[in-house]
Design an enzyme around this catalytic site. Structure first.
Site, PDB file in Angstrom:
ATOM      1  N   LYS A  87      39.191  78.111  93.036  1.00  0.00           N
ATOM      2  CA  LYS A  87      38.156  77.715  91.650  1.00  0.00           C
ATOM      3  C   LYS A  87      37.008  78.840  91.783  1.00  0.00           C
ATOM      4  O   LYS A  87      36.325  78.647  92.854  1.00  0.00           O
ATOM      5  CB  LYS A  87      37.740  76.448  91.822  1.00  0.00           C
ATOM      6  CG  LYS A  87      36.785  75.797  90.612  1.00  0.00           C
ATOM      7  CD  LYS A  87      36.291  74.492  90.910  1.00  0.00           C
ATOM      8  CE  LYS A  87      35.326  73.892  89.899  1.00  0.00           C
ATOM      9  NZ  LYS A  87      34.629  72.528  90.133  1.00  0.00           N
ATOM     10  N   ASP A  89      33.511  79.176  90.266  1.00  0.00           N
ATOM     11  CA  ASP A  89      32.447  78.438  89.291  1.00  0.00           C
ATOM     12  C   ASP A  89      31.851  79.753  88.866  1.00  0.00           C
ATOM     13  O   ASP A  89      31.705  80.644  88.965  1.00  0.00           O
ATOM     14  CB  ASP A  89      31.799  77.520  90.406  1.00  0.00           C
ATOM     15  CG  ASP A  89      31.521  76.187  89.605  1.00  0.00           C
ATOM     16  OD1 ASP A  89      30.655  76.648  88.579  1.00  0.00           O
ATOM     17  OD2 ASP A  89      31.792  75.335  90.163  1.00  0.00           O
ATOM     18  N   GLU A 122      33.918  78.516  84.048  1.00  0.00           N
ATOM     19  CA  GLU A 122      32.760  79.210  83.391  1.00  0.00           C
ATOM     20  C   GLU A 122      32.119  78.097  82.614  1.00  0.00           C
ATOM     21  O   GLU A 122      31.303  78.559  81.723  1.00  0.00           O
ATOM     22  CB  GLU A 122      32.954  80.562  83.043  1.00  0.00           C
ATOM     23  CG  GLU A 122      33.953  80.696  81.773  1.00  0.00           C
ATOM     24  CD  GLU A 122      33.334  80.416  80.515  1.00  0.00           C
ATOM     25  OE1 GLU A 122      33.669  79.218  80.121  1.00  0.00           O
ATOM     26  OE2 GLU A 122      32.947  81.427  79.712  1.00  0.00           O
ATOM     27  N   TRP A 123      32.534  76.877  82.586  1.00  0.00           N
ATOM     28  CA  TRP A 123      31.839  76.010  82.024  1.00  0.00           C
ATOM     29  C   TRP A 123      32.059  75.824  80.358  1.00  0.00           C
ATOM     30  O   TRP A 123      31.411  75.120  79.540  1.00  0.00           O
ATOM     31  CB  TRP A 123      30.226  75.808  82.238  1.00  0.00           C
ATOM     32  CG  TRP A 123      29.941  75.724  83.691  1.00  0.00           C
ATOM     33  CD1 TRP A 123      30.689  75.257  84.783  1.00  0.00           C
ATOM     34  CD2 TRP A 123      28.822  76.426  84.443  1.00  0.00           C
ATOM     35  NE1 TRP A 123      29.802  75.502  85.699  1.00  0.00           N
ATOM     36  CE2 TRP A 123      28.719  75.960  85.632  1.00  0.00           C
ATOM     37  CE3 TRP A 123      27.558  76.921  83.732  1.00  0.00           C
ATOM     38  CZ2 TRP A 123      27.758  76.506  86.481  1.00  0.00           C
ATOM     39  CZ3 TRP A 123      26.515  77.388  84.478  1.00  0.00           C
ATOM     40  CH2 TRP A 123      26.728  77.118  86.006  1.00  0.00           C
ATOM     41  N   GLY A 124      33.196  76.533  80.033  1.00  0.00           N
ATOM     42  CA  GLY A 124      33.366  76.733  78.539  1.00  0.00           C
ATOM     43  C   GLY A 124      32.340  77.775  77.880  1.00  0.00           C
ATOM     44  O   GLY A 124      32.425  77.289  76.469  1.00  0.00           O
ATOM     45  N   ASP A 125      31.365  78.089  78.522  1.00  0.00           N
ATOM     46  CA  ASP A 125      30.554  79.047  77.956  1.00  0.00           C
ATOM     47  C   ASP A 125      30.839  80.001  76.885  1.00  0.00           C
ATOM     48  O   ASP A 125      30.148  79.974  75.845  1.00  0.00           O
ATOM     49  CB  ASP A 125      29.699  79.691  78.945  1.00  0.00           C
ATOM     50  CG  ASP A 125      28.617  80.727  78.410  1.00  0.00           C
ATOM     51  OD1 ASP A 125      27.844  80.102  77.658  1.00  0.00           O
ATOM     52  OD2 ASP A 125      28.352  81.590  79.106  1.00  0.00           O
ATOM     53  N   MET A 126      32.054  80.702  77.081  1.00  0.00           N
ATOM     54  CA  MET A 126      32.482  81.939  76.080  1.00  0.00           C
ATOM     55  C   MET A 126      33.671  81.537  75.736  1.00  0.00           C
ATOM     56  O   MET A 126      34.531  82.203  75.346  1.00  0.00           O
ATOM     57  CB  MET A 126      32.053  83.157  76.689  1.00  0.00           C
ATOM     58  CG  MET A 126      30.884  83.533  76.991  1.00  0.00           C
ATOM     59  SD  MET A 126      30.559  85.223  77.237  1.00  0.00           S
ATOM     60  CE  MET A 126      30.695  85.849  75.748  1.00  0.00           C
ATOM     61  N   ARG A 140      38.385  76.001  82.712  1.00  0.00           N
ATOM     62  CA  ARG A 140      37.295  74.896  82.084  1.00  0.00           C
ATOM     63  C   ARG A 140      36.993  75.099  80.453  1.00  0.00           C
ATOM     64  O   ARG A 140      36.648  76.236  80.275  1.00  0.00           O
ATOM     65  CB  ARG A 140      35.830  74.738  82.991  1.00  0.00           C
ATOM     66  CG  ARG A 140      36.259  74.114  84.146  1.00  0.00           C
ATOM     67  CD  ARG A 140      36.464  72.462  83.964  1.00  0.00           C
ATOM     68  NE  ARG A 140      34.986  72.199  83.622  1.00  0.00           N
ATOM     69  CZ  ARG A 140      33.689  72.183  84.503  1.00  0.00           C
ATOM     70  NH1 ARG A 140      34.019  72.282  85.858  1.00  0.00           N
ATOM     71  NH2 ARG A 140      32.590  71.927  84.021  1.00  0.00           N
ATOM     72  N   ASP A 144      30.213  70.080  83.138  1.00  0.00           N
ATOM     73  CA  ASP A 144      30.610  69.488  84.157  1.00  0.00           C
ATOM     74  C   ASP A 144      30.687  67.879  83.824  1.00  0.00           C
ATOM     75  O   ASP A 144      29.736  67.419  83.003  1.00  0.00           O
ATOM     76  CB  ASP A 144      29.483  69.377  85.538  1.00  0.00           C
ATOM     77  CG  ASP A 144      29.596  70.685  86.231  1.00  0.00           C
ATOM     78  OD1 ASP A 144      30.640  71.628  85.989  1.00  0.00           O
ATOM     79  OD2 ASP A 144      28.932  70.845  87.245  1.00  0.00           O
TER      80      ASP A 144
END
Length: 327
Positions: A87, A89, A122-126, A140, A144
């Site tokens: 994973k 992060d 990448e937290w759904g950033d892009m 992702r 979180d």
């Protein structure tokens, strides 16, 4: 997800793919005897040794993965001995954009000489659902999750938007709404059942985020439900969608192999209510007769259903079925 100072283990509940050999945090064992006089102690000790062998006895600062990335960039072969699941992060990154940074790790993992499951986080950033399938095995789609009802259902909503982009394949790509909170104590039993059901029908990775050394029977009854896990692992691999949503009442449905349909009725509201799923909303011909298997009651209902199915449930609860047209 980083949880400093808390012993956290991630256990993969399922076989990720027949093409991905031993892709489990506990797939590598260490040598040595384990107590065999007590079955529970035997499995606890075996799990403990497997976790420690893979460096999963405690959660490290996520910046460590940046160090791993640097090692891989240096061109070293197989820098992760015994690891089958990585994973990556977004913490402590170098400021580069995820679509640039993550493929570097992809290329390095391809030189490892064996399959390593690559989880992009990448937290759904892009919007990784739009490009992650070219880079890794799962990505992702959300920030979180936390152990609350509100956090869980909001992640379910964010993830559902990308349902069309999830699909099976040689790399078994998954849209990932973050790990499961089942067993951490912040929600009720019914809420955890909703949580596990949505993740399962959404074909999300079923990764445990609780302390697996102290799993209660109530938690085990949820996370070890073979019928619900079978929906998650159905070879068709199509993520379910929220086909109807009327206020707090939701109907989720998705196709399964054998012309069956997975159906999930969710009551997000504060009162006990009935929810109806119509055949034309969930992909069954309107006049078909269908048999219903209740996956949490573990029983096939005696009644046959034509045109629709109605069920009553408590607040923050659900009903999950596999429907099989028979006429």
């Amino acid at each position: 997800m980083e949880r400093r100072g808390v012993w956290t283990a991630v256990l993969i509940l399922f076989s990720l793919s027949s093409t991905m050999v031993n892709i489990s945090a506990t797939s590598r064992t260490t040598r040595g005897s384990v107590p065999k006089n007590n079955k529970n102690e035997y499995y606890k000790e075996r799990l403990r040794r497997n976790l420690l062998a893979n460096g999963l006895g405690s959660t490290p600062p996520m910046g460590k993965l940046c160090q791993v990335n640097s090692v891989m960039r240096a061109g070293r072969q197989n820098p992760l001995p015994g690891i089958d699941y990585l994973k990556y992060d977004n913490c402590n990154n170098d400021g580069s954009k995820p679509p640039v940074r993550y493929p570097v790790m992809t290329r390095a993992l391809m030189k490892a000489g064996r399959p390593i499951f690559f989880s992009l986080c990448e937290w759904g950033d892009m919007h990784p659902a739009l490009w992650g399938f070219k880079v890794g095995n799962s990505w992702r789609t959300t920030s979180d999750i936390t152990d609350t009802w509100e956090s869980m259902v909001s992640r379910a909503d964010m993830n559902e938007v990308y349902a069309e982009l999830a699909r099976p394949g040689g790399w078994n790509v998954w849209i990932d709404p973050d790990m499961l909170e089942v067993g951490n104590g912040g929600m009720t039993k019914n809420e955890y059942i909703v949580h596990f059901s949505i993740w399962a029908i959404s074909k999300a990775p079923l990764l445990l985020g609780c302390d697996v050394r102290n799993v209660t029977k109530e938690t085990m009854d949820i996370i070890a439900n073979k019928e619900v896990i079978a929906v998650n692992q159905d070879p068709l691999g199509i993520q379910a969608k929220k086909v109807r949503s009327e206020g707090d009442l939701e109907v989720w449905a998705g196709p399964l192999t054998g012309y069956r349909v997975a159906l999930l009725l969710v009551n997000r509201g504060p009162w006990r209510v009935s929810i109806t799923a119509d055949w034309d909303d969930i992909g069954i011909p309107p006049n078909s007769v269908a048999e219903a298997r209740d996956l949490w009651e573990h029983k096939t209902l005696r009644k046959l259903f034509v045109g629709n199915l109605t069920a009553t449930m408590n607040s923050h609860a659900c009903k999950m079925y596999v429907l099989k047209p028979i006429a």
